[in-house]
Enzyme design. Sequence first.
Site, mmCIF file in Angstrom:
data_model
loop_
_atom_site.group_PDB
_atom_site.id
_atom_site.type_symbol
_atom_site.label_atom_id
_atom_site.label_comp_id
_atom_site.label_asym_id
_atom_site.label_seq_id
_atom_site.Cartn_x
_atom_site.Cartn_y
_atom_site.Cartn_z
ATOM 1 N N ASP A 39 -13.423 61.867 -4.311
ATOM 2 C CA ASP A 39 -12.931 60.612 -4.893
ATOM 3 C C ASP A 39 -13.135 59.441 -3.933
ATOM 4 O O ASP A 39 -13.150 59.619 -2.721
ATOM 5 C CB ASP A 39 -11.434 60.773 -5.234
ATOM 6 C CG ASP A 39 -10.951 59.703 -6.191
ATOM 7 O OD1 ASP A 39 -11.792 59.054 -6.846
ATOM 8 O OD2 ASP A 39 -9.724 59.509 -6.277
ATOM 9 N N ARG A 43 -14.479 52.588 -4.609
ATOM 10 C CA ARG A 43 -13.824 51.761 -3.584
ATOM 11 C C ARG A 43 -14.715 51.579 -2.365
ATOM 12 O O ARG A 43 -14.777 50.515 -1.765
ATOM 13 C CB ARG A 43 -12.489 52.390 -3.171
ATOM 14 C CG ARG A 43 -11.346 52.010 -4.094
ATOM 15 C CD ARG A 43 -10.177 52.939 -3.945
ATOM 16 N NE ARG A 43 -10.409 54.202 -4.634
ATOM 17 C CZ ARG A 43 -9.601 55.251 -4.558
ATOM 18 N NH1 ARG A 43 -8.531 55.187 -3.775
ATOM 19 N NH2 ARG A 43 -9.863 56.340 -5.235
ATOM 20 N N HIS A 56 -21.615 56.074 -5.510
ATOM 21 C CA HIS A 56 -22.002 57.387 -6.037
ATOM 22 C C HIS A 56 -23.278 57.869 -5.346
ATOM 23 O O HIS A 56 -23.410 59.037 -5.006
ATOM 24 C CB HIS A 56 -22.234 57.327 -7.554
ATOM 25 C CG HIS A 56 -21.011 56.957 -8.340
ATOM 26 N ND1 HIS A 56 -19.782 57.511 -8.090
ATOM 27 C CD2 HIS A 56 -20.823 56.096 -9.381
ATOM 28 C CE1 HIS A 56 -18.882 56.989 -8.941
ATOM 29 N NE2 HIS A 56 -19.492 56.127 -9.723
ATOM 30 N N GLU A 86 -11.988 63.268 -18.417
ATOM 31 C CA GLU A 86 -11.489 61.895 -18.525
ATOM 32 C C GLU A 86 -12.532 60.869 -18.081
ATOM 33 O O GLU A 86 -12.482 59.711 -18.492
ATOM 34 C CB GLU A 86 -10.214 61.736 -17.689
ATOM 35 C CG GLU A 86 -8.998 62.475 -18.236
ATOM 36 C CD GLU A 86 -9.064 63.996 -18.085
ATOM 37 O OE1 GLU A 86 -9.755 64.474 -17.168
ATOM 38 O OE2 GLU A 86 -8.446 64.702 -18.910
ATOM 39 N N TRP A 88 -15.416 60.498 -19.018
ATOM 40 C CA TRP A 88 -16.220 59.993 -20.145
ATOM 41 C C TRP A 88 -15.741 58.623 -20.594
ATOM 42 O O TRP A 88 -16.445 57.892 -21.282
ATOM 43 C CB TRP A 88 -16.161 60.959 -21.337
ATOM 44 C CG TRP A 88 -16.907 62.245 -21.132
ATOM 45 C CD1 TRP A 88 -16.359 63.484 -21.022
ATOM 46 C CD2 TRP A 88 -18.329 62.425 -21.041
ATOM 47 N NE1 TRP A 88 -17.356 64.433 -20.854
ATOM 48 C CE2 TRP A 88 -18.579 63.803 -20.864
ATOM 49 C CE3 TRP A 88 -19.423 61.550 -21.083
ATOM 50 C CZ2 TRP A 88 -19.859 64.339 -20.723
ATOM 51 C CZ3 TRP A 88 -20.703 62.073 -20.944
ATOM 52 C CH2 TRP A 88 -20.910 63.452 -20.774
ATOM 53 N N LEU A 150 -23.633 81.226 -0.510
ATOM 54 C CA LEU A 150 -22.586 80.360 -1.053
ATOM 55 C C LEU A 150 -22.710 80.238 -2.574
ATOM 56 O O LEU A 150 -23.811 80.025 -3.091
ATOM 57 C CB LEU A 150 -22.724 78.970 -0.425
ATOM 58 C CG LEU A 150 -21.797 77.877 -0.956
ATOM 59 C CD1 LEU A 150 -20.375 78.101 -0.458
ATOM 60 C CD2 LEU A 150 -22.288 76.499 -0.541
ATOM 61 N N ARG A 213 -2.975 63.382 -6.144
ATOM 62 C CA ARG A 213 -2.874 64.011 -7.476
ATOM 63 C C ARG A 213 -4.049 64.942 -7.710
ATOM 64 O O ARG A 213 -5.082 64.860 -7.039
ATOM 65 C CB ARG A 213 -2.774 62.958 -8.580
ATOM 66 C CG ARG A 213 -3.893 61.936 -8.583
ATOM 67 C CD ARG A 213 -3.746 60.959 -9.766
ATOM 68 N NE ARG A 213 -4.769 59.924 -9.703
ATOM 69 C CZ ARG A 213 -4.595 58.737 -9.138
ATOM 70 N NH1 ARG A 213 -3.443 58.426 -8.604
ATOM 71 N NH2 ARG A 213 -5.588 57.857 -9.109
HETATM 72 C C1 IPE Z 1 -11.171 62.753 -10.238
HETATM 73 O O1 IPE Z 1 -11.396 61.455 -9.830
HETATM 74 C C2 IPE Z 1 -12.398 63.317 -10.895
HETATM 75 C C3 IPE Z 1 -13.533 63.543 -10.006
HETATM 76 C C4 IPE Z 1 -13.532 63.420 -8.710
HETATM 77 C C5 IPE Z 1 -14.723 63.956 -10.669
HETATM 78 P P1 IPE Z 1 -10.940 60.200 -10.726
HETATM 79 O O2 IPE Z 1 -11.244 58.981 -9.948
HETATM 80 O O3 IPE Z 1 -11.533 60.300 -12.070
HETATM 81 O O4 IPE Z 1 -9.378 60.457 -10.834
HETATM 82 P P2 IPE Z 1 -8.186 59.500 -11.259
HETATM 83 O O5 IPE Z 1 -8.494 58.981 -12.622
HETATM 84 O O6 IPE Z 1 -8.109 58.388 -10.261
HETATM 85 O O7 IPE Z 1 -6.974 60.368 -11.215
HETATM 86 C C1 IPE Z 2 -15.356 59.668 -7.496
HETATM 87 O O1 IPE Z 2 -15.290 58.346 -7.108
HETATM 88 C C2 IPE Z 2 -16.551 59.972 -8.372
HETATM 89 C C3 IPE Z 2 -16.222 60.325 -9.756
HETATM 90 C C4 IPE Z 2 -15.028 60.368 -10.263
HETATM 91 C C5 IPE Z 2 -17.330 60.659 -10.620
HETATM 92 P P1 IPE Z 2 -14.700 57.239 -8.077
HETATM 93 O O2 IPE Z 2 -15.815 56.723 -8.926
HETATM 94 O O3 IPE Z 2 -13.534 57.745 -8.812
HETATM 95 O O4 IPE Z 2 -14.263 56.124 -7.045
HETATM 96 P P2 IPE Z 2 -12.914 55.287 -7.052
HETATM 97 O O5 IPE Z 2 -11.787 56.275 -7.112
HETATM 98 O O6 IPE Z 2 -12.965 54.404 -8.249
HETATM 99 O O7 IPE Z 2 -12.935 54.545 -5.768
HETATM 100 MG MG MG Z 3 -11.533 57.798 -8.451
#
Ligand code: IPE
Ligand code: IPE
Ligand code: MG
Length: 284
Positions: A39, A43, A56, A86, A88, A150, A213
Site C-alpha cells: 500500500d 501517496r 504503481h 474493492e 474496481w 518459492l 487495517r
Molecule cells: C489494499 O489497499 C489493497 C491492495 C494493496 C491491493 P487499498 O489502498 O485498496 O486499501 P484501503 O482502501 O485504503 O483500505
Molecule cells: C497500493 O497503493 C496499490 C493498490 C491498491 C493497487 P495505493 O494505490 O492504494 O496507494 P495509496 O494508498 O492511495 O497511497
Molecule cells: Mg491504498
Amino acid sequence: MKEAGVNWTEESLSLEEQALRSTLIESGRLPRHVAIIMDGNGRWAQERMRPRIEGHRVGMDSVRDAVKTCSQVGVKYLTLYAFSTENWKRPAAEVRFLMSLLETYLRKELEELHANDVRIRTVGKTNALPKNVQRVLEGAIQQTKDNRGLTLTLALSYGARQDITRAVQMIALDVRSGKMSPEDLTEQAIAERLQTAFMPDPDLVVRTSGEMRLSNFLLWEAAYAEIYVTEQLWPDFRRPDLYRALADFACRERRFGKTSAQLAADQPPSTDRSTLQRILDAIR
Ligand code: IPE
Ligand code: IPE
Ligand code: MG
C-alpha cells in the site's frame, strides 16, 4: 524447458545477508508464508507531485525485490495483495494502468521467475480481469506449475469475504445434494474450500504505508498471523526493509493462546534480538 536466466542463488548475498539468513534458519523462525499488503503507491507519487500511476510503476521494483529476497532467504510462500475486489471502484484509467502493469510484469519476468524455480499462482476472481491478462496469467501458472521453489501467489480481484462466502455456498450445495451433512461443517471443511487451500496460513502479514487495517485480505487465514505495519510507502520498501520485517517476526513470541511459561517448557527460548539487531545494523 528452462531457459538460462539470471540465477538468483548464484548471485552472491553479502556476508551480512548470509549471516541473517543462517541465523533465521537456525532459529527455526523464518516465516514459511509471508503475505504483503502493498500500500501507499499513490501517496508516494503525490509526495513527488507525480501522477498516482508513477507510484504503481516504481512499486513494481519493490515487487521484484520482495520476490527475489523471499526466494533467496528461503521463504516458501509469498502472497502479494495486488488488486482487491474493492479496487474496481477506482478511476477506470488507473485500473487499466494496473492491469497493463501486471501484464508487462508477467511478460518480462516470467522466464527469470521460472529459471529460479518460482511457482506462480493466483487467488481472487481472476475471470473478472481483462482477457489478455487472463491469458498471460494462465500461461505463467501453467509454465511454472511444477516448480518447487518459492510459491508466488498474486491476489487479484481478491476479497476474503467473497472467498469465504463462495466456500460456504459450496458447502450449502453439498448439503443440499446429500454429499455432506450439517454436522460435517468443520473449520477444515471451510478452509479446504477456500482458494488459498493449497498453501499454509500466513505467518507474517506486512502492510506498508502505516494503515492499520486488513482491507479484506486473508481474513480467515490470518487468524494467527503476526502483523507488521511499517510507515514506509510500498515503492520505498526494499530488500533491507523486508529483512527488518523478517527479523522482527523472528523475535515475536507466538503464543497461540498459551502462556509464555507453557511455551518456554516446550520450545527453546526465542532468538536473541541483539544478534539479529547486530546483523540488521550491518545490512543497512
Ligand atoms: C489494499 O489497499 C489493497 C491492495 C494493496 C491491493 P487499498 O489502498 O485498496 O486499501 P484501503 O482502501 O485504503 O483500505
Ligand atoms: C497500493 O497503493 C496499490 C493498490 C491498491 C493497487 P495505493 O494505490 O492504494 O496507494 P495509496 O494508498 O492511495 O497511497
Ligand atoms: Mg491504498
